[in-house]
Design an enzyme around this catalytic site. Structure first.
Site, short mmCIF file in Angstrom:
data_model
loop_
_atom_site.label_atom_id
_atom_site.label_comp_id
_atom_site.label_asym_id
_atom_site.label_seq_id
_atom_site.Cartn_x
_atom_site.Cartn_y
_atom_site.Cartn_z
CE LYS A 65 -4.19 -1.88 2.10
NZ LYS A 65 -5.19 -1.70 3.18
CB ALA A 128 -1.40 4.65 16.31
N GLY A 130 -1.96 2.06 9.81
CA GLY A 130 -2.53 2.62 8.59
C GLY A 130 -4.05 2.66 8.60
NE ARG A 152 -0.88 -3.92 23.24
CZ ARG A 152 -1.51 -4.18 24.39
NH1 ARG A 152 -1.05 -3.64 25.52
NH2 ARG A 152 -2.56 -4.97 24.41
CB THR A 153 4.42 2.44 20.24
OG1 THR A 153 4.79 1.07 20.34
CG2 THR A 153 5.68 3.29 20.08
CG LEU A 216 -11.36 -1.20 10.83
CD1 LEU A 216 -12.23 -0.36 11.75
CD2 LEU A 216 -10.03 -0.49 10.60
N GLY A 239 -16.72 -5.50 10.88
CA GLY A 239 -15.77 -5.05 9.86
C GLY A 239 -16.08 -5.50 8.46
#
Length: 278
Positions: A65, A128, A130, A152-153, A216, A239
């Site tokens: 992508k 967080a 794509g 988490r990050t 999703l 989803g």
């Protein structure tokens, strides 16, 4: 005959041919839609050869992508917003791209929970990556003023703030349940729950009744996230609808007809993944 395909590496799992070939039959179009395995090192050559291969365009799935976006000469705002493309076509001989995940998510949300805009409260985004970028962009385009991203990050969540601006805020993953009582919409964009593995760990007992929980993940159709949300009075949005709706713009680009997502198509794909609803 008009030809299109989906490319990825691997690609055997893709259900896009089921969707597009259903529409080709439904609308009586002389066309075909196939799976084409394309290795990352062969992607540029393949995309440069679309016209020579007789292809009107293609869908793009992992891991192509971001590279497809970079290779495109014409970029729709939807692709620019997430720096990735999932739909490609030729425009005056040049490669054009869009990211229809935003359209697919928002169209499915509108169809499955038509009153979601009437609820007051922030939108919580879990993850967080794509997919999260596509969903955040959709809510911002819809005029939502408070989108909270949990990851988490934390730095990855802060990347979305830097990319989209002040209406988005970044939060630690462990703080997610503190925000649940306020939430109007909660969206899982992670892979947690896919094939029954892992849990998002949302305390839906703290949520507003009638809030919306959207996942999703669509394998299984009824994830633990959705089961728990519905059991606590939330509106669940699976989803699979997003998968179907995101296919609409590409089909229209390649085959010249804007298809309609129907319950019949939903059931066809649901049966294929082993989770048809009654």
């Amino acid at each position: 005959m008009t030809r299109a395909c989906v490319i990825g590496w691997p690609i055997a799992h893709s259900r896009s041919p089921l969707i597009h070939n259903h529409w080709l039959r439904q609308y009586g179009i002389d066309g075909s839609y196939t799976r084409e395995p394309v290795k990352p090192e062969d992607l540029q050559t393949f995309l440069q050869s679309l016209q020579a291969l007789g292809l009107a365009g293609c869908n793009v799935t992992v891991p192509h992508k971001e590279t497809a976006f970079a290779l495109a000469a014409i970029r729709d705002l939807s692709a620019v917003a997430v720096s990735a493309a999932n739909t490609l076509w030729l425009e005056g001989g040049r490669l054009a791209c869009a990211n229809t995940d935003t359209y697919g998510f928002m169209a499915n949300l509108d169809a499955a929970a038509p009153d979601w805009r009437k609820r007051a409260g922030p939108v919580l985004i879990l993850g967080a990556g794509g997919s999260a970028r596509a969903v955040v962009y959709g809510f911002l385009e819809a005029g939502i003023g408070d989108v909270r991203v949990f990851n988490r990050t934390l730095d990855r969540a802060q990347d979305l703030v830097r990319h989209f601006g002040a209406r988005v805020s970044a939060h630690a993953w462990d703080d997610r349940n503190e925000h649940v009582p306020e939430a109007a919409v909660i969206v899982n964009t992670t892979t947690l729950g896919m094939n029954g593995a892992g849990s998002v760990g949302i305390e839906f007992t703290r949520a507003q009744s009638g809030a919306v929980a959207a996942d999703l993940v669509y394998v299984p159709l009824e994830t633990e996230f959705l089961q728990t949300a519905r059991a606590n009075g939330l509106i669940g949005v699976d989803g699979l609808g997003m998968l179907l709706h995101q296919a609409v713009p590409g089909f229209e680009k390649w085959f010249g007809v804007r298809p309609v997502v129907t319950s019949e198509l939903y059931q066809i794909i649901a049966r294929d993944i082993g989770g048809a609803k009654c």
